[in-house]
Structure formats: C-alpha cells, structure tokens
Enzyme design. Structure first.
Site, PDB file in Angstrom:
ATOM      1  N   ASP A 192     -19.467  -5.255   1.083  1.00 45.32           N
ATOM      2  CA  ASP A 192     -19.484  -6.507   1.831  1.00 45.32           C
ATOM      3  C   ASP A 192     -18.276  -6.556   2.776  1.00 45.32           C
ATOM      4  OD1 ASP A 192     -17.986  -6.635  -0.721  1.00 45.32           O
ATOM      5  OD2 ASP A 192     -17.457  -8.659  -0.088  1.00 45.32           O
ATOM      6  N   ASN A 214     -10.646  -5.226  -1.839  1.00 45.11           N
ATOM      7  CA  ASN A 214     -10.028  -4.585  -3.003  1.00 45.11           C
ATOM      8  C   ASN A 214     -10.731  -3.307  -3.442  1.00 45.11           C
ATOM      9  OD1 ASN A 214      -7.912  -6.408  -3.243  1.00 45.11           O
ATOM     10  ND2 ASN A 214      -9.119  -7.827  -4.465  1.00 45.11           N
ATOM     11  N   HIS A 230     -20.293 -10.317  -3.060  1.00 40.38           N
ATOM     12  CA  HIS A 230     -19.457  -9.133  -3.293  1.00 40.38           C
ATOM     13  C   HIS A 230     -20.273  -7.961  -3.831  1.00 40.38           C
ATOM     14  CE1 HIS A 230     -15.332  -8.214  -2.760  1.00 40.38           C
ATOM     15  NE2 HIS A 230     -14.878  -8.385  -3.977  1.00 40.38           N
ATOM     16  N   ASN A 235     -11.844  -4.073  -8.020  1.00 42.00           N
ATOM     17  CA  ASN A 235     -10.505  -3.606  -7.641  1.00 42.00           C
ATOM     18  C   ASN A 235     -10.104  -2.322  -8.348  1.00 42.00           C
ATOM     19  OD1 ASN A 235     -10.260  -4.803 -10.130  1.00 42.00           O
ATOM     20  ND2 ASN A 235      -8.392  -5.939  -9.668  1.00 42.00           N
TER      21      ASN A 235
END
Length: 198
Positions: A104, A125, A26, A79
């Site tokens: 990603d 997110n 991520h 997020n």
C-alpha cells in the site's frame, strides 16, 4: 544490473497476519498475491524455513517460457517483513533484483499504481524492514490508498478496512495490480510501467 533470466522471482505481498487485519488497507499486498496464487492454481502453505506462507508456480506463457515465481506472504508483522522475505530470497536463490514487494502507498491516489526499482521507503514500515535486511535494489508495486481524511492518524488509517465506496472498485483494482506484477515479471519494468503506471 544483470541477472540470470531463468532465476526465479519472489513476489512478496506485504501485510499483517491474522483475520483481524485481512481487509485493512495495509493488507492490499496480501490481496494481490492471493489473486496471483489463484491464477497459478496454488494454495498458500507454511514454509519450512521462513516465517511465511508460499505458493510456487509459473507466470506467463505455458511451458518453459513461463517464469518461475514464488508468491509469499510474510507471517511476521508488517514492520518485520524483511526477515522472512530475505530468508525466502536466500532459500530459493532469488537475485535481489527479482524480488518484488507489493504494498500500500499513502502518497498515491486510491487505486493508482506505480512500479519502480529501488528507492526510499517513504515511511512504509514493511519497506523499511526489507531495505534494512537486503538493501534497496528490489522492485516495488505501489498500490495507492490515498491520504487519511481530516486529522485521522496515518497508523489508524492504514489499519482500517477499505470504505464501502472503495470496496466497490477494489476487486477490479487488485486484478489490475496482479496484471502489473505479471507484466513486470514477463515483460520487464519499462513495459510494465508504461502500461500500468498512473
């Protein structure tokens, strides 16, 4: 959509702050902007007005032909990326079309790149938060991480480090992604797409 060619670009690598997340799939956006910061000879410093670390510099040919860029790592969790990125966009007076999210992407094979302008968030997110904050009309550099194996949950997969086999190729792929960002900023989206989209 016309924007002032001399306006700066904001390159936001998306990731989660803190050493525990540093090598996660991520966080590949952070890895790409870290390399770009090295290339412009800067080191990240905390921004006074936004929850982010930034490096200012120029990409492209030396002198006035180089493009002004602000490289950014939001220091909110993934997020919540939209808040810091929007604050930086406003602070540096960057047109939304000059904002680039490097992130990603599950739906692309590991290491493949796709550059695009606008579009949906595809369940990501970080993009969801950015789009909510500033609308969808920013650039994306999508770095493929592939789908989770077997029945592994997506959330677990993206928060795991790259595998040993992936790590062997990762430096080269991050380098290529950084090249694609430079091409996007200096040559425009279509040329960058034709050179790097896979």
């Amino acid at each position: 959509m016309t924007t002032d060619a001399s306006a700066p670009w904001l390159i936001a690598g998306l990731g989660n702050p803190g050493p525990g997340y540093a090598a996660n799939r991520h966080n590949v956006g952070f890895m790409v902007v870290d390399l770009l910061a090295e290339r412009v000879g800067g080191s990240f410093k905390r921004h006074g007005k936004a929850q982010a670390q930034v490096v200012e510099g120029r990409i492209g040919p030396p002198g006035p032909a180089g493009r002004r860029v602000v490289l950014a790592k939001p220091m909110a969790y993934m997020n919540l990326s939209g808040g810091p990125v929007t604050q930086l966009r406003d602070f540096y007076k960057v047109p939304t079309a000059h904002v680039v999210a490097v992130h990603d992407e599950l739906d692309i094979d590991f290491g493949a790149l796709r550059l695009k302008l606008g579009g949906g968030d595809n369940g990501h997110n970080g993009l969801k938060s950015m789009t909510k904050a500033m609308g969808p009309d920013y650039h994306r550099v999508r770095f493929g991480i592939g789908r989770p194996p077997g029945r592994m949950q997506v959330a677990d997969f993206v928060l795991k480090d790259f595998s040993g086999a992936e790590r062997k190729e990762l430096d080269y792929l991050v380098d290529r992604a950084a090249d694609s960002v430079e091409a996007l900023v200096t040559e425009g989206l279509e040329r960058a797409q034709s050179a790097y989209n896979s």
